[in-house]
Design an enzyme around this catalytic site. Structure first.
Site, PDB file in Angstrom:
ATOM      1  N   LYS A  80       0.839  -1.205   0.000  1.00 35.46           N
ATOM      2  CA  LYS A  80       0.000   0.000   0.000  1.00 35.46           C
ATOM      3  C   LYS A  80       0.876   1.259   0.000  1.00 35.46           C
ATOM      4  O   LYS A  80       0.581   2.224  -0.694  1.00 35.46           O
ATOM      5  CB  LYS A  80      -0.945  -0.001   1.203  1.00 35.46           C
ATOM      6  CG  LYS A  80      -1.989  -1.112   1.098  1.00 35.46           C
ATOM      7  CD  LYS A  80      -3.272  -0.754   1.825  1.00 35.46           C
ATOM      8  CE  LYS A  80      -4.389  -1.715   1.484  1.00 35.46           C
ATOM      9  NZ  LYS A  80      -4.433  -2.922   2.298  1.00 35.46           N
ATOM     10  N   LYS A  99      -8.424 -13.232 -13.391  1.00 35.57           N
ATOM     11  CA  LYS A  99      -9.044 -13.640 -12.136  1.00 35.57           C
ATOM     12  C   LYS A  99     -10.304 -12.785 -11.896  1.00 35.57           C
ATOM     13  O   LYS A  99     -10.267 -11.572 -12.096  1.00 35.57           O
ATOM     14  CB  LYS A  99      -8.028 -13.404 -11.007  1.00 35.57           C
ATOM     15  CG  LYS A  99      -8.568 -13.752  -9.655  1.00 35.57           C
ATOM     16  CD  LYS A  99      -7.633 -13.331  -8.536  1.00 35.57           C
ATOM     17  CE  LYS A  99      -8.400 -13.366  -7.241  1.00 35.57           C
ATOM     18  NZ  LYS A  99      -7.766 -13.011  -6.057  1.00 35.57           N
ATOM     19  N   LYS A 158     -13.578  -7.726  -8.098  1.00 36.30           N
ATOM     20  CA  LYS A 158     -14.244  -6.410  -8.147  1.00 36.30           C
ATOM     21  C   LYS A 158     -13.375  -5.386  -8.847  1.00 36.30           C
ATOM     22  O   LYS A 158     -13.841  -4.569  -9.615  1.00 36.30           O
ATOM     23  CB  LYS A 158     -14.463  -5.884  -6.721  1.00 36.30           C
ATOM     24  CG  LYS A 158     -15.671  -6.367  -6.029  1.00 36.30           C
ATOM     25  CD  LYS A 158     -15.884  -5.607  -4.732  1.00 36.30           C
ATOM     26  CE  LYS A 158     -14.749  -5.735  -3.732  1.00 36.30           C
ATOM     27  NZ  LYS A 158     -14.534  -7.082  -3.202  1.00 36.30           N
TER      28      LYS A 158
HETATM   29  P1  ADP Z   1     -12.046  -9.012  -4.900  1.00 41.16           P
HETATM   30  O1  ADP Z   1     -10.796  -9.478  -5.603  1.00 41.16           O
HETATM   31  O2  ADP Z   1     -13.234  -9.095  -5.797  1.00 41.16           O
HETATM   32  O3  ADP Z   1     -11.889  -7.651  -4.234  1.00 41.16           O
HETATM   33  P2  ADP Z   1     -11.918  -9.990  -2.226  1.00 41.16           P
HETATM   34  O4  ADP Z   1     -10.484  -9.590  -2.097  1.00 41.16           O
HETATM   35  O5  ADP Z   1     -12.963  -9.220  -1.479  1.00 41.16           O
HETATM   36  O6  ADP Z   1     -12.328 -10.068  -3.776  1.00 41.16           O
HETATM   37  O7  ADP Z   1     -12.016 -11.537  -1.866  1.00 41.16           O
HETATM   38  C1  ADP Z   1     -12.660 -12.120  -0.773  1.00 41.16           C
HETATM   39  C2  ADP Z   1     -12.273 -13.579  -0.728  1.00 41.16           C
HETATM   40  O8  ADP Z   1     -12.655 -14.249  -1.938  1.00 41.16           O
HETATM   41  C3  ADP Z   1     -10.760 -13.789  -0.599  1.00 41.16           C
HETATM   42  O9  ADP Z   1     -10.538 -14.820   0.354  1.00 41.16           O
HETATM   43  C4  ADP Z   1     -10.313 -14.229  -1.968  1.00 41.16           C
HETATM   44  O10 ADP Z   1      -9.217 -15.119  -1.902  1.00 41.16           O
HETATM   45  C5  ADP Z   1     -11.541 -14.907  -2.549  1.00 41.16           C
HETATM   46  N1  ADP Z   1     -11.598 -14.682  -3.996  1.00 41.16           N
HETATM   47  C6  ADP Z   1     -11.799 -13.485  -4.586  1.00 41.16           C
HETATM   48  N2  ADP Z   1     -11.789 -13.609  -5.938  1.00 41.16           N
HETATM   49  C7  ADP Z   1     -11.551 -14.919  -6.197  1.00 41.16           C
HETATM   50  C8  ADP Z   1     -11.416 -15.671  -7.403  1.00 41.16           C
HETATM   51  N3  ADP Z   1     -11.533 -15.095  -8.611  1.00 41.16           N
HETATM   52  N4  ADP Z   1     -11.176 -16.996  -7.309  1.00 41.16           N
HETATM   53  C9  ADP Z   1     -11.060 -17.582  -6.095  1.00 41.16           C
HETATM   54  N5  ADP Z   1     -11.172 -16.933  -4.919  1.00 41.16           N
HETATM   55  C10 ADP Z   1     -11.416 -15.613  -4.952  1.00 41.16           C
END
Ligand code: ADP
Ligand code: TRP
Length: 323
Positions: free
Chosen positions: A111, A190, A193
């Site tokens: 960060k 991947k 969001k």
């Molecule tokens: P984002 O990448 O959408 O911001 P988050 O960081 O809020 O998602 O993820 C919340 C949880 O979901 C984490 O434990 C993360 O490892 C899992 N996760 C998020 N995106 C994926 C994905 N594309 N495949 C597998 N696990 C995921």
């Protein structure tokens, strides 16, 4: 029975990556372990501080879990900020780790490198996380790979504190799922969001349809043979299929006659059908927040009971209790 504990930040709308990557697995713990689960809203405010969005996201995360099958009777489920004993313990633990050590945190360094001017709150984020874990005598903490170092900090903090004051904390074990499959987004990166490539579980039908219809495909026509292994639709569709259904879909790719447009419509229907019962339940919870509050109060009561015992023990050790 081993105690499993984990926290999830309330980060807004759930997508297929969150669900198939973590939530599905987390929901299984309630059947096999003494399971503790909380919504980590205090961690969220290190990066994000809009009141209404935070409240909305917090309720949304709670209703997501309840709708997807979390049974409050089988676990202890609460909102982090409802048990402020843990934040007091954070202060005591902050003396059991040095500044030099904490500054090595990858997530913090990332960060800072991105140009964020870090608050002290962001810096001590791992100490709050250690308190979340250590307060409840946790045996095992299931987390994603990105949280591995935070778990090491929690163990270091517990060991330092115990060396000084005796066996106060259990040393937690991480459970890191190295081979969680990465769920692909509609553009083949991947699903995340931050990439704007998600299919959200509980969006309205129109939005889900639009997302599914925008899944990127190659230029193969109906009568061409297609490669399932490089196909984003195949990968997303497979999340909803068992072994034999997956084989059947693979065979359809390998024969002429499959059009991507029709397949997308089929996948869209599959997604809607799969989540329909959950969607209904979720709406019931969202329309009945008084009932949801009762569940949360019961959860925080149980969590508080343990936290108060641990807090008293620590205050006593440190010379802060005067009868
Ligand atoms: P984002 O990448 O959408 O911001 P988050 O960081 O809020 O998602 O993820 C919340 C949880 O979901 C984490 O434990 C993360 O490892 C899992 N996760 C998020 N995106 C994926 C994905 N594309 N495949 C597998 N696990 C995921
Ligand atoms: N920091 C974790 C995350 O962002 C959430 C979290 C907070 C957590 N406290 C925890 C996870 C305690 C496990 C245990 O994913």
């Amino acid at each position: 029975m081993k105690r499993f504990l984990t926290g999830l930040q309330p980060s807004g709308k759930l997508h297929l990556g969150n669900y198939f990557g973590v939530m599905k697995k987390v929901l299984e713990y309630q059947y096999n372990y003494d399971f503790y689960l909380f919504i980590a809203n205090l961690h969220s405010i290190t990066t994000f501080q809009d009141k209404n969005t935070l409240l909305e996201n917090t309720y949304s995360a709670v209703c997501d879990f309840l709708a997807l099958g979390l049974e409050p009777k089988r676990c202890t489920f609460w909102i982090q900020s409802d048990v402020p004993e843990v934040t007091e313990i954070t202060w005591y633990l902050s003396m059991a780790i040095t500044h030099d050590h904490l500054i090595r945190a990858h997530s913090y360094k990332d960060k800072v490198e991105k140009g964020i001017h870090p608050s002290v709150g962001l810096f001590i984020y791992p100490v709050l996380m250690a308190a979340d874990i250590l307060t409840f005598d946790t045996d095992v903490v299931p987390v994603g790979k990105d949280q591995k170092q935070h778990l090491e900090f929690a163990r270091d903090i517990a060991e330092t504190f115990n060396r000084k004051f005796g066996e106060v904390f259990k040393i937690p074990e991480p459970e890191i799922d190295e081979d969680t499959a990465v769920v692909l987004g509609i553009d083949g990166q991947k699903m995340s969001k931050s990439y704007n490539n998600t299919i959200n579980l509980f969006d309205d039908e129109k939005k889900i349809k639009k997302a599914v219809m925008s899944i990127v495909t190659d230029s193969a026509g109906v009568n061409d043979i297609k490669d399932p292994d490089s196909s984003i639709i195949f990968s997303i569709y497979s999340l909803f299929l068992d072994e034999s259904e997956r084989r059947t879909l693979r065979e359809r790719f390998l024969k002429p006659g499959l059009g991507y447009g029709d397949l997308k419509k089929e996948l869209f229907q599959k997604i809607m059908d799969y989540f329909a019962p959950y969607r209904e339940k979720r709406n019931e919870y969202l329309n009945n927040l008084d009932y949801v509050e009762k569940i949360l109060q019961e959860g925080s009561r149980k969590a508080k009971e343990l936290a108060q015992t641990k807090l008293k023990q620590i205050r006593n050790i440190l010379g802060l209790e005067r009868q």
